[in-house]
Design an enzyme around this catalytic site. Structure first.
Site, mmCIF file in Angstrom:
data_model
loop_
_atom_site.group_PDB
_atom_site.id
_atom_site.type_symbol
_atom_site.label_atom_id
_atom_site.label_comp_id
_atom_site.label_asym_id
_atom_site.label_seq_id
_atom_site.Cartn_x
_atom_site.Cartn_y
_atom_site.Cartn_z
ATOM 1 N N GLU A 135 16.532 -5.657 -66.676
ATOM 2 C CA GLU A 135 16.944 -5.051 -68.060
ATOM 3 C C GLU A 135 15.853 -4.908 -68.786
ATOM 4 O O GLU A 135 15.049 -5.780 -68.992
ATOM 5 C CB GLU A 135 17.938 -6.502 -68.320
ATOM 6 C CG GLU A 135 18.602 -6.126 -69.519
ATOM 7 C CD GLU A 135 19.204 -7.530 -70.026
ATOM 8 O OE1 GLU A 135 18.945 -8.472 -69.836
ATOM 9 O OE2 GLU A 135 20.318 -7.233 -70.875
ATOM 10 N N GLY A 269 12.987 -15.601 -71.522
ATOM 11 C CA GLY A 269 13.383 -17.031 -70.898
ATOM 12 C C GLY A 269 13.845 -17.019 -69.394
ATOM 13 O O GLY A 269 13.265 -17.657 -68.573
ATOM 14 N N ALA A 270 14.593 -16.014 -69.278
ATOM 15 C CA ALA A 270 15.279 -16.003 -67.917
ATOM 16 C C ALA A 270 16.155 -14.841 -68.138
ATOM 17 O O ALA A 270 16.421 -14.017 -69.013
ATOM 18 C CB ALA A 270 16.285 -17.288 -67.620
ATOM 19 N N GLU A 272 19.892 -12.921 -66.031
ATOM 20 C CA GLU A 272 20.728 -13.236 -65.410
ATOM 21 C C GLU A 272 21.299 -12.577 -64.197
ATOM 22 O O GLU A 272 22.576 -12.142 -63.987
ATOM 23 C CB GLU A 272 21.975 -13.215 -66.401
ATOM 24 C CG GLU A 272 22.207 -11.898 -66.970
ATOM 25 C CD GLU A 272 21.522 -11.503 -68.184
ATOM 26 O OE1 GLU A 272 20.644 -11.994 -68.760
ATOM 27 O OE2 GLU A 272 22.020 -10.629 -68.937
ATOM 28 N N ASN A 273 20.364 -12.049 -63.253
ATOM 29 C CA ASN A 273 20.707 -11.375 -61.899
ATOM 30 C C ASN A 273 21.812 -12.107 -61.421
ATOM 31 O O ASN A 273 21.542 -13.177 -60.997
ATOM 32 C CB ASN A 273 19.424 -11.417 -61.139
ATOM 33 C CG ASN A 273 18.428 -10.881 -61.897
ATOM 34 O OD1 ASN A 273 18.219 -9.609 -62.555
ATOM 35 N ND2 ASN A 273 17.317 -11.595 -61.937
ATOM 36 N N HIS A 305 23.002 -20.725 -70.445
ATOM 37 C CA HIS A 305 23.094 -19.387 -71.124
ATOM 38 C C HIS A 305 23.159 -18.532 -69.752
ATOM 39 O O HIS A 305 23.977 -17.707 -69.822
ATOM 40 C CB HIS A 305 21.706 -19.068 -71.802
ATOM 41 C CG HIS A 305 21.750 -17.748 -72.288
ATOM 42 N ND1 HIS A 305 22.081 -17.562 -73.717
ATOM 43 C CD2 HIS A 305 21.229 -16.722 -71.756
ATOM 44 C CE1 HIS A 305 21.799 -16.298 -73.870
ATOM 45 N NE2 HIS A 305 21.331 -15.682 -72.677
ATOM 46 N N GLU A 306 22.385 -18.598 -68.838
ATOM 47 C CA GLU A 306 22.234 -17.580 -67.758
ATOM 48 C C GLU A 306 23.611 -17.615 -66.837
ATOM 49 O O GLU A 306 24.114 -16.716 -66.565
ATOM 50 C CB GLU A 306 21.151 -17.730 -66.997
ATOM 51 C CG GLU A 306 19.900 -17.574 -67.651
ATOM 52 C CD GLU A 306 19.807 -16.332 -68.415
ATOM 53 O OE1 GLU A 306 20.115 -15.280 -68.181
ATOM 54 O OE2 GLU A 306 18.982 -16.532 -69.730
ATOM 55 N N HIS A 309 26.536 -15.994 -68.334
ATOM 56 C CA HIS A 309 26.319 -14.481 -68.080
ATOM 57 C C HIS A 309 27.063 -14.186 -66.846
ATOM 58 O O HIS A 309 27.454 -12.957 -66.819
ATOM 59 C CB HIS A 309 24.787 -14.167 -68.065
ATOM 60 C CG HIS A 309 24.220 -13.587 -69.394
ATOM 61 N ND1 HIS A 309 24.852 -12.956 -70.540
ATOM 62 C CD2 HIS A 309 23.279 -14.081 -69.914
ATOM 63 C CE1 HIS A 309 23.910 -12.760 -71.376
ATOM 64 N NE2 HIS A 309 23.055 -13.432 -71.196
ATOM 65 N N GLU A 328 24.502 -11.245 -75.386
ATOM 66 C CA GLU A 328 23.654 -12.266 -75.624
ATOM 67 C C GLU A 328 24.421 -13.077 -76.622
ATOM 68 O O GLU A 328 24.050 -14.471 -76.595
ATOM 69 C CB GLU A 328 22.463 -11.461 -76.222
ATOM 70 C CG GLU A 328 21.580 -10.897 -74.985
ATOM 71 C CD GLU A 328 21.247 -11.566 -73.839
ATOM 72 O OE1 GLU A 328 21.629 -12.802 -73.748
ATOM 73 O OE2 GLU A 328 20.892 -10.977 -72.739
HETATM 74 ZN ZN LIG Z 1 21.198 -13.559 -72.141
#
Ligand SMILES: [Zn+2]
Length: 833
Positions: A135, A269-270, A272-273, A305-306, A309, A328
């Site tokens: 991304e 931070g991370a 979301e694959n 959060h992830e 997603h 987001e």
């Molecule tokens: Zn996100």
């Protein structure tokens, strides 16, 4: 600009539906070779096939259709638009076809595309990892593809890797074949239909936890070898989140398994694959025995959060990057909603006020931006990853949820996800879906928050509520702050009764609640509040009757009014003194930040009266809380204790507290909630040798949190040689992922910040070359503290104007404007003490 005439976008002459990707990395040489077979539909006869690729060596393409193989006769690469154009002659006919391309590339160090990361295991052996971060537009650096979210397809990944290494991708392994030459090929089942930016593959010396069965979904934490003892907290949060979201959205998890993978070098931070979420190590791996509550909260929030997603983003995806804010904002809203259920004792909606404040701080500047704006190029998207997207976006969604009622809002979300599963949307699709369920004017209300910058100041005076735009200072040029909003205002009487809901527009509204009345009741409104003289007086004696979140809002609104020179320091400190004995640390955090700022503004000879005032507010809390936990104290008391100690130890330079902090530091008793407070107090004393000890403990840290804590802690020393040494290490020692953040902290140091900023400016080319794009503006976060020196401010502004950052210059301009507001504020403080 329409999709058709945007040169950064691909046309729909040839549309992919399924990819088979074959990749062989060479970790020692930092290279890879690969091949891709793509099932495509040729919608009209064409001589050209265009797809995205950059930094790849591409072979000729073969298109097989109706049993005939067509080989391309020409390949041209457009570096600006990152497009490969293959020419065929004769034209390819309409119909289904398979496109094949071989390619090779380099595992870069820029933390995007297919890149290299390294780590040293507990026995001292160094390892190299190959991993992906796509991304927003970086899948094209790993394999040629239609690299736009709207071209959804399935992906079947095959990795040929050294036999002793682990390999992961979005889906479960379908076969694992030993090639007999020290290599093996790991194949994965095809993914669901999704966007290219969600594809992931990872190769390296990893281990995993046992899989936890979450209603049929195997969930594991994956980490660089030797870290098994740090995985339990993320696993617990992950299990909770997967169940919670499946229930909330009323749709089962759309993937087939879930691996959450810690990557030693990671930009954000991370990511979301689908089924293979990647994390910065410190946002996944944690030791609950030595971590602070804030660090535990952070790991859980990022995990939740992830996971949100997986539905909102992965299953339903924005049509183009313009919609990334919603992706987001929504995940940020859901992380708080879910955390509030995961650990109710953490009072997450109240601590979210501090996050919302970060957005309100920026959004009160004339250099703010609207949340949604037209995105043409990938660089435009870079500027969209920021607090106005995550925190403002989440805050206005929370305001909408509270206005409509939680269930109605949730039903609207369910309606949206059901309607658009496996497809793409624009922002208004969400408003329409919620409107359909609620019957409320959702689109009209939300447009005023999303399509213009800023927010209102709501005033309650003479029984009327009204709005004006809030700004920290007068505009000197153009202003992005809007003029009027449709504001869901909640009020309540402190004498009891229900919360009243008003939709405030241009005209003032009379309210009928019995005084004293609190504005922004229950604290979900994205605005600032101000009370008239009578209303303020009625409220003053009842501050301790506000609930925790209302108290947090009162303090942050008051700090904003002080920083924008609309109330005096005396008025602000009087409100702070009325906080009472509530353990909730958020309002105290605001108070601590504010007094730190006031202290910066004052020359030494003006400090004593101010410091005494601060001591009078904080000392009773220290008397109540002490250094050690009391039996039966609340979950939040340790956080408040740390805040109180830190303020008394640094702002007030309390000798006893400084001595105790030093004693604990010398005995290496630095962990849990008090850790950061101890380090702050110790570094503020500049004792000989302590800087070196910080560095030593950073290098030998047992956990990612300790490593971060000591590295960040280096910025607290005020000896110039130490500050410049730490600055140099951003280039030579610290991971690229951390350099920008550390510069932001080093430049925040009241004494040495300006020297570090000048050093950074002198090495600006190295900053640009070394640190990942998307993080570069963090280097300017410290300039907001340059509030005492107008000549310095001019120098800083001139430099950053003449050295603009591609997609991130907006954030730099905001930091410059906040610095200017700070200069005015500091001058006012010098008048008041
Ligand atoms: Zn996100």
């Amino acid at each position: 600009m329409t999709p058709e005439n945007n040169p950064y976008r691909l046309d729909r002459t040839v549309v992919p539906s399924a990819y088979r990707i074959f990749i062989t990395p060479n970790l020692e040489e930092a290279t890879f070779v690969g091949r891709v077979e793509i099932d495509v539909d040729i919608e009209s006869a064409t001589k050209v096939v265009k797809l995205n690729a950059i930094e790849l060596d591409l072979s000729a393409a073969t298109v097989t259709t109706g049993g005939t193989a067509h080989r391309s006769i020409e390949l041209s690469l457009d570096e600006e638009y990152e497009v490969a154009t293959y020419t065929f002659d004769p034209a390819l006919p309409i119909g289904a076809a398979v496109l094949e391309i071989a390619f090779s590339g380099i595992l870069n160090d820029q933390l995007h595309g297919f890149y290299r990361s390294t780590f040293t295991d507990p026995s001292g052996v160094k390892h190299t990892i190959a991993t992906t971060q796509f991304e927003n537009c970086d899948a094209r650096r790993a394999f040629p593809c239609w690299d736009e979210p709207a071209f959804k397809a399935t992906y079947q990944v095959n990795l040929t890797v050294p036999s002793h290494l682990a390999a992961y991708s979005n889906n479960p392994v379908s076969s694992d074949t030993d090639l007999g030459n020290g290599q093996r090929t790991v194949s994965f089942t095809p993914t669901m239909k999704m966007s290219t930016y969600l594809v992931a593959f990872i190769i390296g010396a990893f281990e995993e936890t046992e899989a936890v069965d979450v209603d049929g979904v195997p969930l594991r934490i994956v980490f660089p070898i030797g870290n098994a003892h740090l995985a339990a907290h993320a696993l617990e949060a992950g299990e909770f989140g997967l169940r919670f979201f499946a229930e909330y959205f009323d749709i089962p998890y759309p993937g087939e398994k879930m691996d959450m993978v810690a990557i030693p070098d990671f930009m954000q931070g991370a990511m979301e694959n689908l089924g293979c979420i990647t994390y910065r190590t410190s946002d996944l791996l944690i030791d609950p025995a030595t971590a602070s509550l804030a660090e535990m909260e952070r790991v859980a929030l990022v995990v939740l959060h992830e996971l949100a997603h997986m539905w909102f983003g992965d299953l339903v995806t924005m049509e183009w990057w313009q919609g990334i804010w919603l992706n987001e904002a929504f995940a940020t809203f859901m992380q708080v909603l879910c955390q509030d259920k995961f650990r109710p004792q953490w009072d997450t909606w109240t601590s979210f006020c501090a996050d919302r404040d970060m957005a309100l701080d920026i959004d009160g500047l004339h250099t703010t931006r609207s949340v949604e704006y037209e995105v043409v190029s990938p660089a435009d998207t870079q500027g969209m990853f920021g607090r106005l997207t995550y925190e403002k976006g989440a805050a206005v969604l929370r305001m909408l949820e509270q206005y409509l009622g939680a269930e109605t809002y949730r039903d609207g979300i369910r309606n949206y996800l059901r309607t658009h599963s496996y497809a793409n949307t624009v922002t208004t699709d969400l408003w329409d879906a919620i409107e359909e369920v609620s019957g409320a004017p959702v689109r009209d209300v939300m447009n005023t928050w999303i399509l213009q910058g800023g927010y209102p100041l709501i005033t309650l005076q003479d029984g009327l509520i009204s709005q004006v735009p809030f700004a920290y200072g007068p505009a000197t040029g153009e202003s992005a702050i809007g003029s009027s909003w449709k504001v869901p205002v909640m009020t309540r009487s402190l004498k009891g009764g229900a919360v009243s809901v008003h939709l405030l527009q241009d005209d003032a509204i009379a309210i009928s609640d019995d005084p004293p009345v609190v504005l922004n009741a229950r604290g979900s409104g994205y605005y600032r509040s101000r009370y008239g003289v009578a209303e303020s007086a009625a409220l003053a004696d009842h501050v301790d009757e506000l609930d925790a979140i209302e108290r947090a809002v009162l303090l942050s609104d008051s700090w904003a009014l002080l920083f924008s020179s609309q109330i005096s320091a005396d008025q602000f400190l009087t409100i702070g003194a009325g906080l009472g004995d509530l353990d909730e640390p958020t309002p105290w955090d605001t108070l601590a930040t504010a007094v730190g700022y006031i202290k910066r503004a004052l020359p030494d000879e003006q400090l004593s009266g101010f410091v005494e005032r601060v001591r009078a507010i904080f000392q009773p809390q220290f008397a109540r809380l002490g250094w050690a936990a009391r039996p039966g104290e609340s979950a939040l008391a340790p956080q408040l204790r740390a805040m109180v100690l830190s303020t008394l130890g640094t702002v007030c330079r309390d000798e006893e507290i400084r001595a105790e902090a030093s004693k604990r530091f010398d005995a290496n008793q630095v962990s849990g909630d008090l850790a950061n407070a101890i380090l702050r107090i110790v570094s503020s004393q500049d004792r000989p040798g302590d800087y070196e000890t910080f560095l030593e403990r950073f290098r030998n840290a047992d956990t990612p949190q300790d490593e971060q804590r000591y590295m960040r802690g280096l910025a607290g020393f005020s000896v110039e040689s130490a500050a410049l040494d730490a600055a140099e290490r951003c280039f030579s020692e610290f991971r690229n992922q951390d350099g920008s953040t550390i510069f932001g902290l080093l430049t925040s140091n009241a004494k040495t910040g300006p020297s570090v900023w000048r050093y950074m400016a002198s090495r600006w080319d190295d900053v640009l070359a070394k640190f990942p794009p998307n993080t570069l503006s963090y280097t300017t976060r410290g300039i907001v503290t340059f509030i005492n020196d107008a000549a310095l401010a001019d120098e800083v502004e001139a430099f950053h104007e003449s050295h603009p950052l591609a997609g991130e210059q907006k954030e730099v301009q905001q930091n410059v404007e906040r610095m200017r507001v700070g200069l005015t504020f500091a001058a006012a403080m010098r008048e008041q003490f």
